[in-house]
Structures are given as C-alpha cells and as structure tokens.
Write an enzyme that holds these catalytic residues in place. Structure first.
Site, PDB file in Angstrom:
ATOM      1  N   ALA A  33      -5.969   4.639  -3.133  1.00  0.00           N
ATOM      2  CA  ALA A  33      -5.967   5.976  -3.718  1.00  0.00           C
ATOM      3  C   ALA A  33      -6.222   5.926  -5.222  1.00  0.00           C
ATOM      4  O   ALA A  33      -7.062   6.659  -5.744  1.00  0.00           O
ATOM      5  CB  ALA A  33      -4.633   6.668  -3.437  1.00  0.00           C
ATOM      6  N   VAL A  44      -0.976   7.779   2.524  1.00  0.00           N
ATOM      7  CA  VAL A  44      -2.179   7.426   1.789  1.00  0.00           C
ATOM      8  C   VAL A  44      -1.909   6.116   1.046  1.00  0.00           C
ATOM      9  O   VAL A  44      -0.914   6.002   0.325  1.00  0.00           O
ATOM     10  CB  VAL A  44      -2.512   8.546   0.775  1.00  0.00           C
ATOM     11  CG1 VAL A  44      -3.764   8.204  -0.011  1.00  0.00           C
ATOM     12  CG2 VAL A  44      -2.658   9.884   1.492  1.00  0.00           C
ATOM     13  N   CYS A  45      -2.768   5.141   1.234  1.00  0.00           N
ATOM     14  CA  CYS A  45      -2.564   3.839   0.575  1.00  0.00           C
ATOM     15  C   CYS A  45      -2.667   3.977  -0.938  1.00  0.00           C
ATOM     16  O   CYS A  45      -3.674   4.467  -1.462  1.00  0.00           O
ATOM     17  CB  CYS A  45      -3.609   2.841   1.060  1.00  0.00           C
ATOM     18  SG  CYS A  45      -3.627   1.336   0.068  1.00  0.00           S
ATOM     19  N   VAL A  46      -1.654   3.528  -1.633  1.00  0.00           N
ATOM     20  CA  VAL A  46      -1.607   3.712  -3.097  1.00  0.00           C
ATOM     21  C   VAL A  46      -2.725   2.971  -3.818  1.00  0.00           C
ATOM     22  O   VAL A  46      -3.380   3.535  -4.702  1.00  0.00           O
ATOM     23  CB  VAL A  46      -0.209   3.345  -3.667  1.00  0.00           C
ATOM     24  CG1 VAL A  46       0.165   1.903  -3.396  1.00  0.00           C
ATOM     25  CG2 VAL A  46      -0.148   3.628  -5.165  1.00  0.00           C
TER      26      VAL A  46
END
Lengths: 124, 119, 99
Positions: free
Chosen positions: B82, B77-79
């Site tokens: 997110a 999941v892209c930080v």
C-alpha cells in the site's frame, strides 16, 4: 482447526521473471514473513520464474534494487525447500550451474505431485 | 467452510477483483464464510476511497466496503504494498484496514481454502 | 486439486504449463480470458480435447457469455456459475491459480 498453532504446507509458486513486473519481489516478501510463522514452506520456480534465480543479475543500469541476493538469505530463515522444474530450466537453456542458490530439480510430474500435497498454494 | 481470498490486481484494470468479489458473494450465499480478503500487489488499489468510476459503472471499492459492512468480511490491505502505491489511512475506504503481510499467512493457516485472484 | 486458469491459451503459456504439471484426478476451471480455450474452432481445441481425457474441465459460464461465445462451447466442458466455482474450490483439497 486449532487456533494458530497448526502447521500447514505452504507452497509459493513463482512463474514470473524478475524486474519486468513486481510480482517476484513482493512474492519473496511474503515468503520471508511466512517463514516466521513456523510453517512448512516450499518455493517452486516454474516457467519464467526460474529467471528469478539466474546468477549475475546487475540492476544498476535500470536503477532498480537487485533483490536476488535475498534468495541466498532464505536459508537463514529456515526456508530450505526450493524446487525448480526441469522442463522450465531446459526450455530456457539453463542448468543448475546458472542458478544462484542450491535447488532441487523436479520433473513436471514430481512438481505436480508436490503441488497436490499442499494445504495452501499461493501464486502471484 | 472458511475461505481466505487473495486479490493481486487493482480494480477496473483487470477482471481479478470482479471475479474475486463475485466468488465471495456466491460463497456467502452458499452458507460459507469468507474469513478474510487480503489485498496485495496492485490489489491494494481496491481500497482507495478516492476512486470515482463513471455513474453507469459498478463501484468496485464501495462494493467491497459493503461486503464488510453487511457480511463482516475482514478486508486487509498489505501495508508494504500500500505504501509503495500511495495508499494510506488518509485515503482508505470504509471497511478496509491496513496491516502486515502476516495477515495473509494467518489467513492461510486459519481458513480451509485459500483462493488467489490475479493477473 | 483445482487448477484455475485465467489467460487465453493463444497469448500465454499458463494453460500449457498447467497441463504439463497437473496430475491425474485434478480438475481444471477456465475463467476470465481462459474461457477462449473452451471454444470450438480455437487453435487450442485439440489440446483441450486431449486434456479432457485426463482431467475434468469446467468453464465459468458468465465469462463465456460476456465474451459472446456461449454457443461455441466445446461439448464435454462443463459450464459452472460462481456458485459452481465455489463448489469446486470447496470439493478439491487445494487450488492453484496459474496467474
């Protein structure tokens, strides 16, 4: 495939206008990261994506960050291959003079040929 | 063959996440490897453990978690995306991990094919 | 090259753009709401028939069935399941999703 040191051709396809949705901004974030991996990066602008490069964006009134100056910073990240499709520009009454960065204008045929040569095509 | 998958849309709102999942399942069934699924844009919402669909509906989040548990598919999941959308370690579903955008580029480098699912 | 389209051609220009840019030898896969483009009687039918002269066109059958249009598939458009989608992604050198 060798581990990590191979250079691939990455193409980022931008077909969406800025501000109406977040795609243009978040796409730019991936481009900047990918540049740090020393890959062969091309950015192409098609359809409403060409509006991302329109000069004179003023976003104060919509209380949103104007991220268009970041396109001018791409050169500093060694991202120099920016391509705009001629047909998309013309369909929007725009010319190269309306754009905030230097780009290479390609016909739809040239754009398709360039796309064929890529290893990874990312669109958002 | 090694596949990298990108999911740009959240669950339920758009079919992209379903199509991506069914693609992954079919790829694995054919003996391919799904090396990584990268969740970007609203796609990060696929990882919220707070998701509670009606009982007669598919559980999209748990389906992804199971793909990680049973097939070892790396779910990233892209930080930045997110944090923008309120996804943190606190509410991250099992099997997902939060990491940087470089993981997307790495997937492009390390896999044979990258397929993007979005709106 | 595999071109993946997921929008109805009557509400979005992505299929039109794909047909403008895609080069000979390319393959087109219609998924999600793009399956409407592969149905007879649709206003896009003549364009898809013209495109079939230049490209091999596929449709994701489960999406067509879900929308109640399995009996309206234009002859010459090849139905595939998710496994067929995987095969197309593997057999082409790269793919572009016209989102």
């Amino acid at each position: 495939m060798s581990e990590g040191n191979s250079i691939k051709k990455f193409m980022f396809v931008n077909r969406k206008a800025p501000y109406g949705t977040i795609y243009a901004l978040e796409s730019l974030e991936v481009v900047l990261i990918t540049a740090a991996f020393d890959q062969d990066v091309s950015l192409v602008f098609l359809d409403d994506g060409v509006y991302q490069l329109k000069k004179g964006q003023q976003t104060k009134g919509i209380e949103t960050k104007n991220f268009s100056p970041a396109y001018r910073a791409l050169e500093g990240y060694d991202v120099e291959k920016l391509y705009v499709e001629k047909e998309s520009l013309e369909a929007r009454g725009l010319s190269e003079a309306d754009l905030l960065v230097d780009v290479t204008v390609l016909s739809c045929k040239e754009m398709g040929e360039l796309m064929n040569q890529q290893d990874v095509v990312l669109s958002f | 063959m090694k596949f990298g998958i990108v999911v740009n849309e959240g669950p339920y709102q758009h079919q992209a996440s379903d199509t991506a999942y069914l693609f992954c399942k079919a790829a694995i069934a054919k003996g391919h490897e799904v090396w990584r699924v990268f969740f970007y844009h609203d796609g990060v919402n696929n990882s919220s453990k707070l998701t509670e669909p009606p009982q007669d509906d598919r559980h999209i989040v748990n389906r992804w978690s199971k793909l990680n548990e049973e097939q070892g598919v790396d779910l990233v999941v892209c930080v930045a995306a997110a944090l923008r959308r309120g996804i943190k370690e606190d509410n991250l579903a099992k099997g997902f991990r939060i990491s940087g955008l470089g993981q997307l580029t790495e997937a492009g480098i390390q896999t044979d094919r990258t397929v993007v699912f979005g709106d | 090259m595999l071109h993946i389209i997921n929008k109805s051609p009557l509400t979005n220009n992505s299929l039109d753009s794909c047909l403008r840019v895609a080069q000979p030898g390319g393959e087109i896969l219609l998924i999600e709401d793009a399956v409407y483009a592969a149905t007879s009687g649709n206003a896009f039918e003549s364009k898809i028939r013209e495109a079939m002269g230049r490209f091999k066109v596929y449709v994701l059958q489960p999406d067509l069935e879900a929308r109640g249009l399995a009996d309206r598939l234009i002859a010459g458009v090849s139905p595939v399941d998710y496994g067929g989608f995987v095969d197309l992604a593997a057999s082409n050198n790269n793919c572009q999703s016209w989102l």
